[in-house]
Design a protein around this motif. Structure first.
Motif, PDB file in Angstrom:
ATOM      1  N   ARG A  27      67.563  24.671  84.642  1.00  0.00           N
ATOM      2  CA  ARG A  27      66.564  25.303  85.502  1.00  0.00           C
ATOM      3  C   ARG A  27      67.226  26.047  86.637  1.00  0.00           C
ATOM      4  O   ARG A  27      67.115  25.674  87.794  1.00  0.00           O
ATOM      5  N   TRP A  53      53.664  27.097  83.983  1.00  0.00           N
ATOM      6  CA  TRP A  53      54.561  25.996  84.328  1.00  0.00           C
ATOM      7  C   TRP A  53      54.113  25.227  85.557  1.00  0.00           C
ATOM      8  O   TRP A  53      54.177  23.998  85.591  1.00  0.00           O
ATOM      9  N   ARG A  72      53.333  20.042  79.219  1.00  0.00           N
ATOM     10  CA  ARG A  72      54.697  20.195  79.722  1.00  0.00           C
ATOM     11  C   ARG A  72      55.030  19.072  80.700  1.00  0.00           C
ATOM     12  O   ARG A  72      54.159  18.477  81.315  1.00  0.00           O
ATOM     13  N   ASN A  74      57.433  18.972  83.828  1.00  0.00           N
ATOM     14  CA  ASN A  74      58.291  19.837  84.623  1.00  0.00           C
ATOM     15  C   ASN A  74      59.364  19.078  85.382  1.00  0.00           C
ATOM     16  O   ASN A  74      60.088  19.661  86.182  1.00  0.00           O
ATOM     17  N   ASN A  77      61.755  19.063  82.058  1.00  0.00           N
ATOM     18  CA  ASN A  77      61.908  20.422  81.516  1.00  0.00           C
ATOM     19  C   ASN A  77      61.663  20.468  80.019  1.00  0.00           C
ATOM     20  O   ASN A  77      62.469  20.999  79.244  1.00  0.00           O
TER      21      ASN A  77
END
Length: 123
Positions: A27, A53, A72, A74, A77
């Motif tokens: 990231r 995201w 997702r 986060n 990732n």
């Protein structure tokens, strides 16, 4: 170099379920959205699902709406695609992709792509 690694494809009977996963290697930049596209033999690559995201807004193609769910994590990732009630016409190579700008239904919004994972649905 950012890498996207998909997993979870395979062979399943019609009506069955599969979960695809995609891991982002690093990231070092801002992710706007993550998406899943698919490409069946002899056909163009088409949009399946995407997730914003930060706010986790989701987007689906009409052909998968109500059957597929994108999510997702986060922190880790990762992005997943839960696929239920699979049909033979869902057979395709599924690609995970990363977008740094808006337009999540279009392939040209995506900067990085995974190598793809095969999903085969038998009738």
């Amino acid at each position: 170099q950012v890498q996207l690694v998909e997993s979870g494809g395979g062979l399943v009977q019609a009506g069955g379920s599969l979960t695809l996963s995609c891991a982002v290697s690093e990231r070092t930049f801002s992710i706007y959205a993550m998406g899943w596209f698919r490409q069946a033999p002899g056909k163009e690559r088409e949009f399946a699902a995407a997730i914003h995201w930060n706010v986790a807004s989701t987007y689906y193609a009409d052909s998968v709406k109500g059957r597929f769910t994108i999510s997702r994590d986060n922190v880790k990732n990762t992005v997943n695609l839960q696929m239920n009630s699979l049909k033979p016409e869902d057979t395709a190579v599924y690609y995970c992709a990363l977008a740094s700008r808006a337009g999540v239904r279009r392939p040209d919004a995506y900067d990085y792509w995974g190598q793809g994972t095969q999903v085969t649905v038998s009738s």
